[in-house]
Design an enzyme around this catalytic site. Structure first.
Site, PDB file in Angstrom:
ATOM      1  N   LEU A 209       0.863  -1.188   0.000  1.00 53.66           N
ATOM      2  CA  LEU A 209       0.000   0.000   0.000  1.00 53.66           C
ATOM      3  C   LEU A 209       0.894   1.229   0.000  1.00 53.66           C
ATOM      4  O   LEU A 209       1.821   1.318   0.797  1.00 53.66           O
ATOM      5  CB  LEU A 209      -0.900   0.018   1.250  1.00 53.66           C
ATOM      6  CG  LEU A 209      -1.971  -1.077   1.361  1.00 53.66           C
ATOM      7  CD1 LEU A 209      -2.651  -1.004   2.716  1.00 53.66           C
ATOM      8  CD2 LEU A 209      -2.990  -0.957   0.244  1.00 53.66           C
ATOM      9  N   HIS A 210       0.624   2.165  -0.922  1.00 51.44           N
ATOM     10  CA  HIS A 210       1.456   3.373  -0.935  1.00 51.44           C
ATOM     11  C   HIS A 210       0.681   4.636  -1.288  1.00 51.44           C
ATOM     12  O   HIS A 210       1.161   5.734  -1.088  1.00 51.44           O
ATOM     13  CB  HIS A 210       2.622   3.201  -1.927  1.00 51.44           C
ATOM     14  CG  HIS A 210       2.198   3.270  -3.363  1.00 51.44           C
ATOM     15  ND1 HIS A 210       1.611   2.209  -4.005  1.00 51.44           N
ATOM     16  CD2 HIS A 210       2.266   4.273  -4.270  1.00 51.44           C
ATOM     17  CE1 HIS A 210       1.336   2.547  -5.251  1.00 51.44           C
ATOM     18  NE2 HIS A 210       1.722   3.793  -5.432  1.00 51.44           N
ATOM     19  N   ARG A 211      -0.524   4.492  -1.844  1.00 55.50           N
ATOM     20  CA  ARG A 211      -1.253   5.688  -2.291  1.00 55.50           C
ATOM     21  C   ARG A 211      -1.692   6.517  -1.087  1.00 55.50           C
ATOM     22  O   ARG A 211      -2.202   5.977  -0.096  1.00 55.50           O
ATOM     23  CB  ARG A 211      -2.458   5.308  -3.150  1.00 55.50           C
ATOM     24  CG  ARG A 211      -2.031   4.625  -4.427  1.00 55.50           C
ATOM     25  CD  ARG A 211      -3.081   4.575  -5.507  1.00 55.50           C
ATOM     26  NE  ARG A 211      -2.515   3.899  -6.677  1.00 55.50           N
ATOM     27  CZ  ARG A 211      -1.815   4.486  -7.625  1.00 55.50           C
ATOM     28  NH1 ARG A 211      -1.588   5.784  -7.561  1.00 55.50           N
ATOM     29  NH2 ARG A 211      -1.325   3.802  -8.642  1.00 55.50           N
ATOM     30  N   ASP A 283      -2.385  -1.478  -3.961  1.00 51.57           N
ATOM     31  CA  ASP A 283      -3.015  -0.332  -4.626  1.00 51.57           C
ATOM     32  C   ASP A 283      -2.106   0.163  -5.760  1.00 51.57           C
ATOM     33  O   ASP A 283      -2.230   1.283  -6.223  1.00 51.57           O
ATOM     34  CB  ASP A 283      -3.352   0.788  -3.631  1.00 51.57           C
ATOM     35  CG  ASP A 283      -2.141   1.305  -2.862  1.00 51.57           C
ATOM     36  OD1 ASP A 283      -0.995   0.932  -3.200  1.00 51.57           O
ATOM     37  OD2 ASP A 283      -2.326   2.095  -1.908  1.00 51.57           O
TER      38      ASP A 283
END
Length: 367
Positions: A209-211, A283
């Site tokens: 997850l990075h957004r 994501d």
């Protein structure tokens, strides 16, 4: 002589340009008059981008690093505009080739056009229609000033046609990320966590997850993590995280015996884990492509995707951003009801070769 400057701004860009460089080298060996200059804008500082990184991809280190990391979106864009203008004026070429959708892609395309240099965009025409994503703005701006559009799907072709791009500017060639994946697949290697946790194939889930919408909204991140942990049965969750995300997880006190937070992994190590995973929860757009080709179930925690072929033909499902939706997809996974991936047209490992053939043909026709 056809002279090309190839732009990369972040680590994933190098996965996309590596096969293009290999295709140029093959063309040179066949006597074609083509040469390239590799420019790294330095947009993303990445401590993992050492000499061994370029060695793994079998490409030379960049001819120059413009060192444009840090700052706001505007500051970074301005730094790339200024530094790349100097670079291109000092080293003029026939074509500037940009890939993907990072800030460097847009900024270098702008510089090239203002210096009357043609622009080719690899991965042109993909759209999420989500203007809150910086990447979507970068795609729209880049495609509005591109000369040659290299696309990964029929839908990308349609998007470009609907925006007024002429058919003779669009070249449906496939996906260079998949060129790299297929070439490097025999070289995947186990990360330390594989032996440390005594992992077995199809017995764990990989997460990324990075957004900002997922990791910066603390309540959202906690709700998502709680749902994933609650409904993932007894399988380990392997979560390579950026240090910034790790701090947020720590602050939220998100801990569980099955949740293993590890440092970011190299390309070869990360894909070793993905290839053997029961599923991937992510994501990231690029990971959905790789998971689909390796036929690994993939859940995307976003409300939209610019890569719909990973859903219609691949193993990806768009879960959305409502944490309560996660249970349904995990239940489907554990019941063994996940769909099989199908062949995605032209994602065959030969995309870069097709790109260079087009560039050479266009160049010869301009003579």
């Amino acid at each position: 002589m056809c002279k090309i400057t190839i732009i990369a701004g972040a680590r994933p860009n190098f996965m996309k340009i590596a096969p293009i460089i290999h295709a140029i080298e093959v063309a040179q060996q066949k006597g074609e008059k083509i040469e390239y200059r590799l420019v790294h804008t330095g947009q993303h500082y990445d401590k993992n981008m050492s000499g061994s990184f370029f060695e793994q991809l079998a490409i030379p280190e960049p001819h120059v690093n413009l060192e444009c990391s840090g700052g706001t979106q505007a500051e970074q864009t301005a730094a790339i505009l200024i530094n790349f203008e100097k670079e291109l004026m000092a080293n003029p070429v026939d074509l500037v080739l940009v890939v993907g959708d990072v800030t460097s892609t847009m900024a270098c395309a702008l510089v090239a056009q203002k210096l009357h240099t043609k622009v080719a965009h690899v991965e042109a025409g993909i759209r999420s229609d989500d203007w809150t994503m910086p990447e979507e703005i970068n795609r729209l701006v880049t495609d509005s000033i591109t000369n040659y559009f290299f696309t990964t799907s029929e839908l990308a072709n349609i998007n470009l046609q609907q925006s007024g791009v002429k058919d003779n500017q669009i070249f449906y060639v496939g996906n260079t990320m998949i060129d790299t994946l297929l070439k490097q697949r025999p070289n995947f290697r186990a990360p330390k966590v594989w032996s440390e946790l005594e992992l077995k194939p199809q017995s764990y889930i990989v997460m990324t997850l990075h957004r900002p919408a997922n990791v910066d909204e603390e309540g959202q991140l906690k709700a998502m993590m709680d749902e994933i942990i609650a409904h993932s049965k007894d399988v380990p969750l392997i979560f390579p995280v950026h240090p910034r995300t790790a701090k947020i997880l720590s602050r939220l006190e998100i801990e569980h015996p099955r949740l293993h937070i590890v440092e970011p992994l190299s390309y070869l190590e990360f894909n070793y884990l993905v290839e053997r995973a029961k599923a991937v929860i992510t994501d990231s757009g690029g990971i959905t492509e790789e998971a689909s080709i390796m036929n690994v179930p993939c859940m995307t925690l976003r409300d939209n995707t610019e890569r719909p072929e990973t859903i219609t033909l691949g193993t990806n499902e768009l879960v959305g951003t409502n944490p309560k939706a996660i249970k349904k997809y995990l239940d489907k996974l554990f019941k063994g009801q996940w769909k099989e991936g199908q062949t995605i047209p032209l994602w065959d490992g030969k995309t870069a070769r097709r790109i260079i053939e087009v560039i050479l043909e266009v160049h010869q026709n301009k003579q």
